[in-house]
Design an enzyme around this catalytic site. Structure first.
Site, mmCIF file in Angstrom:
data_model
loop_
_atom_site.group_PDB
_atom_site.id
_atom_site.type_symbol
_atom_site.label_atom_id
_atom_site.label_comp_id
_atom_site.label_asym_id
_atom_site.label_seq_id
_atom_site.Cartn_x
_atom_site.Cartn_y
_atom_site.Cartn_z
ATOM 1 N N ASP A 261 44.260 69.200 -23.476
ATOM 2 C CA ASP A 261 43.555 67.926 -23.672
ATOM 3 C C ASP A 261 44.466 66.765 -23.277
ATOM 4 O OD1 ASP A 261 41.519 66.225 -24.325
ATOM 5 O OD2 ASP A 261 41.763 66.390 -26.491
ATOM 6 N N ARG A 265 44.580 58.840 -23.593
ATOM 7 C CA ARG A 265 44.297 58.582 -25.023
ATOM 8 C C ARG A 265 45.167 59.464 -25.923
ATOM 9 N NH1 ARG A 265 40.229 61.252 -22.739
ATOM 10 N NH2 ARG A 265 40.075 63.437 -23.306
ATOM 11 N N ASN A 266 45.686 60.566 -25.384
ATOM 12 C CA ASN A 266 46.535 61.469 -26.163
ATOM 13 C C ASN A 266 48.018 61.299 -25.850
ATOM 14 O OD1 ASN A 266 44.515 62.604 -27.693
ATOM 15 N ND2 ASN A 266 44.027 64.131 -26.127
ATOM 16 N N ASP A 279 49.188 65.321 -29.861
ATOM 17 C CA ASP A 279 48.062 66.251 -30.032
ATOM 18 C C ASP A 279 48.230 67.509 -29.204
ATOM 19 O OD1 ASP A 279 46.933 64.548 -31.731
ATOM 20 O OD2 ASP A 279 45.182 64.050 -30.543
HETATM 21 P P1 AMP Z 1 44.255 60.994 -32.633
HETATM 22 O O1 AMP Z 1 43.519 61.591 -33.772
HETATM 23 O O2 AMP Z 1 45.547 61.695 -32.375
HETATM 24 O O3 AMP Z 1 43.408 60.837 -31.422
HETATM 25 O O4 AMP Z 1 44.701 59.533 -33.096
HETATM 26 C C1 AMP Z 1 43.796 58.461 -33.211
HETATM 27 C C2 AMP Z 1 44.556 57.169 -33.073
HETATM 28 O O5 AMP Z 1 45.505 57.053 -34.136
HETATM 29 C C3 AMP Z 1 45.392 57.051 -31.791
HETATM 30 O O6 AMP Z 1 44.649 56.570 -30.723
HETATM 31 C C4 AMP Z 1 46.479 56.069 -32.204
HETATM 32 O O7 AMP Z 1 46.012 54.745 -32.113
HETATM 33 C C5 AMP Z 1 46.696 56.414 -33.669
HETATM 34 N N1 AMP Z 1 47.827 57.345 -33.812
HETATM 35 C C6 AMP Z 1 47.794 58.706 -33.766
HETATM 36 N N2 AMP Z 1 49.021 59.235 -33.933
HETATM 37 C C7 AMP Z 1 49.864 58.188 -34.069
HETATM 38 C C8 AMP Z 1 51.293 58.060 -34.237
HETATM 39 N N3 AMP Z 1 52.092 59.139 -34.287
HETATM 40 N N4 AMP Z 1 51.815 56.829 -34.328
HETATM 41 C C9 AMP Z 1 51.019 55.735 -34.258
HETATM 42 N N5 AMP Z 1 49.682 55.778 -34.073
HETATM 43 C C10 AMP Z 1 49.104 56.984 -33.989
#
Ligand code: AMP
Length: 397
Positions: A261, A265-266, A279
């Site tokens: 993936d 965005r990841n 991720d």
């Molecule tokens: P995800 O579930 O990994 O897609 O995360 C959703 C959103 O949370 C991302 O787009 C980031 O804005 C934020 N996010 C996720 N992981 C982190 C991290 N380690 N540090 C800061 N923001 C995060």
């Protein structure tokens, strides 16, 4: 070093390995008394380096290490000899944990090194395993401060763990947590400056799971690119992000780990502007990815969409899309093409145009990533070498 043999050979007389040995209690990769066939089913679909340990059915008291390698499963007999365990009768171990640890670092004659444990199911087993390996964090020391993102499977929060700012992925649903536990366990084995670092895991009795990672102050790469745009971000900066991601992917490639993936965005951006892949594997066993209808169509290679054939080469395809996202400052790929037309057109050989202002040498790499035949696509190693060359010769200017 002697060549350990798959355990199809005739047994020598051995003592009982079970007696007095420290067995990993409900450990993730120890599956107890299961047959050769059951082990092979558990190691399906094939993934080189996926392994488990079972009690030998043919030689009671001995163990068998089952490892998936290039599409087939090798069964190595673990012999109890002079009070110790050995596969090749050259290296001897006090217990199974030591043996597994040794072959995790080095194949040392096995068909592959051990990369990913095939997990026993159950959160309790997982909790034990994380505690044993030192990855379990103390819930009482984690302060959840505020929600910073909404993931598909739960909220992402900023938190404080013993004075360090951390990001916390909170997964409430037990079934989803099960899938994530497997992947968090993989994350414990991966360490690279361009991968968002796992700091630890909290598995709660009620089935909730908290995955604690380093905090990435500047958020997702796609938002970063969109909010700054071309007036702020120069060619050196775009190339640096491309290289950061490529280096992480080269590391995953070398460790036979498929992301599945990869997309802007990841990828997250740290306070000091380092792009790190996030991720990795988290969505791999989660339900959505099993459902072909929910795959991120515009990022997924044709063979992965068609036959669920995910590989490092399907990650390379996604990396090409990610390069396009970087050089178009976060645009959604295949602009102006209706989603349902994307796959048929791509399968006929359609490739996106170069983003405005994209250096031709970089566009050339994107197109190589989008070669329909996965075998012909470049490796991440090659891509990294080419990107470094572009940077050194300033071909991006
Ligand atoms: P995800 O579930 O990994 O897609 O995360 C959703 C959103 O949370 C991302 O787009 C980031 O804005 C934020 N996010 C996720 N992981 C982190 C991290 N380690 N540090 C800061 N923001 C995060």
């Amino acid at each position: 070093m002697g060549q350990p043999r798959p355990c199809t050979v005739q047994a020598e007389q051995t003592g009982s390995a079970a007696a007095g040995f420290l067995l990993p209690p409900r450990s993730c990769w120890f599956h107890g008394k299961i047959t050769r066939e059951q082990a092979e089913r558990l190691l399906y679909p094939p993934e080189t380096g996926l392994f488990l340990v079972r009690e030998s059915t043919n030689y009671p008291g001995d163990y068998t290490l089952c490892v998936s390698c290039d599409g087939k499963v090798e069964h190595y007999r673990i012999i109890y000899h002079n009070g110790k365990l050995t596969i090749d009768e050259e290296e001897y171990f006090e217990n199974l944990m030591q043996l597994v640890e040794h072959y995790t670092k080095d194949a040392d004659g096995l068909c592959t090194r051990l990369i990913k444990p095939k997990l026993m199911e159950g959160t309790v087993a997982a909790q034990d395993e994380f505690s044993r390996s030192g990855w379990a964090l103390n819930r009482k020391e984690l302060k959840l401060i505020q929600t910073i993102g909404k993931g598909e499977f739960g909220d992402v929060m900023v938190g404080d763990y013993r004075g360090t700012k951390v990001a916390v992925k909170c997964i409430k649903n037990d079934a989803t947590a099960q899938a994530f536990i497997a992947e968090a366990s993989v994350m414990t084995q991966l360490r690279h400056n361009n991968l968002v670092q796992l700091l630890g895991v909290i598995v709660e009795e009620r089935g909730s799971l908290y995955i604690v990672t380093e905090y990435m102050a500047k958020g997702s790469l796609v938002d970063y690119l969109r909010s700054r745009g071309r007036t702020v971000l120069g060619g050196d900066c775009l190339l640096k992000f491309s290289l950061d991601v490529c280096e992480a992917m080269e590391y995953l490639e070398a460790n036979n780990f498929v992301h599945r993936d990869l997309a802007a965005r990841n990828v997250l951006v740290s306070d000091d502007n380092i792009a790190k892949v996030s991720d990795f594997g988290l969505t791999k066993e989660a339900s959505s990815i099993q459902d072909t209808a929910k795959l991120p169509v515009k990022w997924t290679s044709p063979e992965a969409l068609r036959e669920k054939r995910f590989s490092t080469k399907s990650d390379v395809w996604s990396y090409g899309i990610l390069l396009w996202e970087i050089y178009s400052f976060g645009r959604v790929p295949y602009p102006r093409i209706p989603l349902k037309e994307v796959v048929p057109r791509v399968e006929k050989g359609y490739k996106m145009d170069a983003p405005d202002g994209c250096p031709p040498v970089v566009y050339d790499l994107m197109k190589q990533c989008w070669t329909l035949d996965p075998v012909v696509r470049p490796s991440f190693r090659m891509l990294r070498e080419k990107l470094q060359h572009i940077r050194a010769k300033e071909l991006y200017l």
